[in-house]
Design a protein around this motif. Structure first.
Motif, mmCIF file in Angstrom:
data_model
loop_
_atom_site.group_PDB
_atom_site.id
_atom_site.type_symbol
_atom_site.label_atom_id
_atom_site.label_comp_id
_atom_site.label_asym_id
_atom_site.label_seq_id
_atom_site.Cartn_x
_atom_site.Cartn_y
_atom_site.Cartn_z
ATOM 1 N N GLY A 265 -12.955 4.426 61.376
ATOM 2 C CA GLY A 265 -12.676 5.830 61.680
ATOM 3 C C GLY A 265 -13.912 6.695 61.600
ATOM 4 N N LEU A 266 -14.704 6.509 60.549
ATOM 5 C CA LEU A 266 -15.930 7.296 60.406
ATOM 6 C C LEU A 266 -16.942 6.948 61.494
ATOM 7 C CD1 LEU A 266 -16.328 7.237 56.517
ATOM 8 C CD2 LEU A 266 -15.778 9.214 57.952
ATOM 9 N N SER A 267 -17.008 5.695 61.881
ATOM 10 C CA SER A 267 -17.900 5.297 62.970
ATOM 11 C C SER A 267 -17.480 5.958 64.278
ATOM 12 C CB SER A 267 -17.907 3.770 63.130
ATOM 13 O OG SER A 267 -18.393 3.137 61.970
ATOM 14 N N SER A 268 -16.173 6.074 64.493
ATOM 15 C CA SER A 268 -15.667 6.714 65.706
ATOM 16 C C SER A 268 -15.998 8.199 65.727
ATOM 17 C CB SER A 268 -14.144 6.523 65.800
ATOM 18 O OG SER A 268 -13.801 5.161 65.814
ATOM 19 N N VAL A 269 -15.828 8.847 64.585
ATOM 20 C CA VAL A 269 -16.094 10.287 64.506
ATOM 21 C C VAL A 269 -17.578 10.586 64.622
ATOM 22 C CG1 VAL A 269 -15.966 12.308 62.995
ATOM 23 C CG2 VAL A 269 -14.016 10.749 63.166
ATOM 24 N N LEU A 270 -18.403 9.790 63.949
ATOM 25 C CA LEU A 270 -19.845 10.046 63.907
ATOM 26 C C LEU A 270 -20.580 9.471 65.118
ATOM 27 C CD1 LEU A 270 -20.442 9.214 60.135
ATOM 28 C CD2 LEU A 270 -20.251 11.483 61.173
ATOM 29 N N HIS A 271 -19.911 8.603 65.872
ATOM 30 C CA HIS A 271 -20.525 7.934 67.028
ATOM 31 C C HIS A 271 -21.761 7.131 66.630
ATOM 32 C CE1 HIS A 271 -17.834 10.069 69.718
ATOM 33 N NE2 HIS A 271 -18.163 11.209 69.111
ATOM 34 N N LEU A 272 -21.702 6.548 65.469
ATOM 35 C CA LEU A 272 -22.744 5.635 65.001
ATOM 36 C C LEU A 272 -22.123 4.669 64.005
ATOM 37 C CD1 LEU A 272 -23.585 6.674 61.881
ATOM 38 C CD2 LEU A 272 -24.736 8.444 63.181
ATOM 39 N N GLU A 273 -22.825 3.577 63.750
ATOM 40 C CA GLU A 273 -22.280 2.546 62.876
ATOM 41 C C GLU A 273 -22.298 3.009 61.417
ATOM 42 O OE1 GLU A 273 -22.707 -2.280 62.370
ATOM 43 O OE2 GLU A 273 -24.505 -1.091 62.812
ATOM 44 N N PHE A 274 -21.110 3.150 60.841
ATOM 45 C CA PHE A 274 -20.983 3.543 59.443
ATOM 46 C C PHE A 274 -20.512 2.341 58.643
ATOM 47 C CE2 PHE A 274 -18.891 5.068 55.667
ATOM 48 C CZ PHE A 274 -19.671 6.135 55.245
ATOM 49 N N THR A 275 -21.422 1.779 57.845
ATOM 50 C CA THR A 275 -21.078 0.616 57.028
ATOM 51 C C THR A 275 -21.503 0.823 55.574
ATOM 52 O OG1 THR A 275 -23.175 -0.452 57.635
ATOM 53 C CG2 THR A 275 -21.241 -0.988 58.964
ATOM 54 N N SER A 276 -21.664 2.064 55.163
ATOM 55 C CA SER A 276 -22.137 2.349 53.811
ATOM 56 C C SER A 276 -21.167 1.874 52.738
ATOM 57 C CB SER A 276 -22.380 3.854 53.640
ATOM 58 O OG SER A 276 -23.404 4.298 54.506
ATOM 59 N N PHE A 277 -19.889 1.765 53.091
ATOM 60 C CA PHE A 277 -18.904 1.341 52.102
ATOM 61 C C PHE A 277 -18.989 -0.147 51.780
ATOM 62 C CE2 PHE A 277 -15.896 5.078 53.187
ATOM 63 C CZ PHE A 277 -16.645 5.906 52.347
ATOM 64 N N TYR A 278 -19.896 -0.860 52.445
ATOM 65 C CA TYR A 278 -20.148 -2.237 52.085
ATOM 66 C C TYR A 278 -21.036 -2.342 50.852
ATOM 67 C CZ TYR A 278 -18.112 -3.916 56.438
ATOM 68 O OH TYR A 278 -17.250 -4.211 57.456
ATOM 69 N N SER A 279 -21.435 -1.215 50.294
ATOM 70 C CA SER A 279 -22.180 -1.220 49.047
ATOM 71 C C SER A 279 -21.261 -1.678 47.925
ATOM 72 C CB SER A 279 -22.725 0.177 48.746
ATOM 73 O OG SER A 279 -23.548 0.631 49.804
ATOM 74 N N TYR A 280 -21.852 -2.193 46.861
ATOM 75 C CA TYR A 280 -21.054 -2.723 45.755
ATOM 76 C C TYR A 280 -20.470 -1.633 44.873
ATOM 77 C CZ TYR A 280 -23.239 -7.178 46.951
ATOM 78 O OH TYR A 280 -23.659 -8.298 47.621
ATOM 79 N N ASN A 281 -20.880 -0.399 45.064
ATOM 80 C CA ASN A 281 -20.447 0.679 44.164
ATOM 81 C C ASN A 281 -19.515 1.675 44.847
ATOM 82 O OD1 ASN A 281 -22.477 1.673 45.849
ATOM 83 N ND2 ASN A 281 -23.228 3.131 44.339
#
Length: 372
Positions: A265-281
């Motif tokens: 959803g965030l990638s769709s809204v921002l029109h860029l690859e959002f993968t920050s939630f792959y962080s361990y924290n």
């Protein structure tokens, strides 16, 4: 309380019954989440050794290998691209592995022994140097003294980031154990709640708004390891579980699905690859890793095969993630040329094949050098 663990369970002021009944098998090489001798060796009490956590260690190492394969695929961003969607979804389930290993260490507790830390160091040094020499011999790496000399001190120079952080945790574990045993229940819970907010909830929000964090290491540092360790101790000593394996497996799947949907959803809204939630924290990863851990804690079975296959988990990590080996190995396999469902199958089959190959390599090491 700290997430659903403290909400769905009640606190005990003394050691839980589960702690008194679980008797792990002694090993000649036993350091927290890497309890195993690398050769499948064991002695006495094997008949009461359960295999649920051994299977969990295998699954988590397969997740790590699979996650590393995904990263080497270098999939281009595309909201409708199958490869990108598959990678986004799979990594959401794989990302829990490192945190689960630390939970296992906390649950069973690390007891400092100088001999064990030396053996861990020697095994790390062996694979660090042996694989470096091999990659030079086959032409995958060009000798560079200023760079290669660091491979002689792989832990101190952070050639393997996880091992460096884990050794730090191992050294301070006796002090953490002493604090856990002396802290009151109320104060213990307050520390966990505060850490949960600072280490997981706040970073999740910061990732969404691209803001700075109190601890800016994405969960790859000793602070996260310490928190997961004392949380694992909490699960062992103070948490009374009211749910079964099915509940926690469903919760793990739900967290993984939500992680995929939110990032898509965030990638769709921002029109860029959002993968920050792959962080361990992040909150999603924390809920997923604790759920998976608790799900396996409810399994009750024994298997000599599983126990044997789980023994070289530590070596599997050292072999496949060697900084001079992994990139060249994936390039030779040309995994970037695999697409569609073949790519999904390649991740699963490839992870199992790499694990088994590392298992065989480590068996030869044990035959030649003994149980480092």
């Amino acid at each position: 309380g700290v997430g659903y663990c403290l909400l769905f369970g009640k606190v005990l002021s003394t050691t839980s019954k589960r702690q008194r009944t679980v008797v792990p098998t002694p090993f000649s090489f036993n350091i927290g989440c890497f309890h195993g001798d690398g050769g499948g060796g064991m002695f006495i009490m094997e008949k009461i050794r359960k295999s649920n956590f051994e299977l969990l260690r295998i699954v988590c190492m397969l997740f790590i290998v699979g996650g590393h394969l995904c990263l080497k695929h270098d999939t281009p961003f595309g909201l409708s691209d199958f490869d990108w969607l598959a990678e986004l979804g799979l990594r959401g389930f794989f990302i829990v592995a490192v945190n689960v290993f630390i939970l296992i260490s906390g649950y069973f507790s690390i007891r400092f022994r100088g001999q064990r830390i030396v053996r861990l160091d020697l095994r790390t040094l062996f694979y660090s140097v042996a694989i470096m020499v091999l990659t030079i011999a086959v032409g995958w790496h060009t000798l560079d003294f200023r760079k290669d000399v660091l491979m002689l001190l792989p832990i101190l120079t952070k050639r393997y980031w996880f091992i460096t952080c884990y050794v730090m945790l191992y050294v301070i574990a006796p002090y953490l154990n002493r604090w856990v045993e002396s802290a009151s229940v109320v104060f213990y819970r307050r520390v966990l709640v505060f850490g949960f907010l600072v280490i997981y909830v706040w970073p999740t929000f910061c990732f969404m708004v691209n803001a700075g964090q109190f601890i800016d290491d994405s969960g790859y540092g000793i602070i996260s390891f310490i928190y997961l360790y004392i949380f694992g101790r909490y699960l062992r000593l103070r948490y009374v579980d009211k749910h079964g394996a099915r509940f926690y497996f469903c919760l793990y799947l739900l967290a993984g699905v939500l992680l995929f949907l939110v990032q898509y959803g965030l990638s769709s809204v921002l029109h860029l690859e959002f993968t920050s939630f792959y962080s361990y924290n992040t909150l999603f990863v924390f809920v997923a890793c604790v759920s998976l851990f608790l799900a396996f804690s409810h399994l009750d079975f024994r298997s000599r095969v599983i126990n044997m296959l789980a023994a070289p988990c530590f070596s599997v990590y050292l072999i496949h993630s060697h900084p001079y080996f992994w990139g060249s190995f994936c390039s030779k396999l040309d995994i970037a040329a695999i697409h569609g469902w073949r790519w999904v199958m390649a991740i699963f089959v490839g992870s199992i094949a790499i694990y088994l190959a590392c298992f065989v390599i480590d068996r030869f090491r044990v035959l030649l050098l003994g149980r480092l």
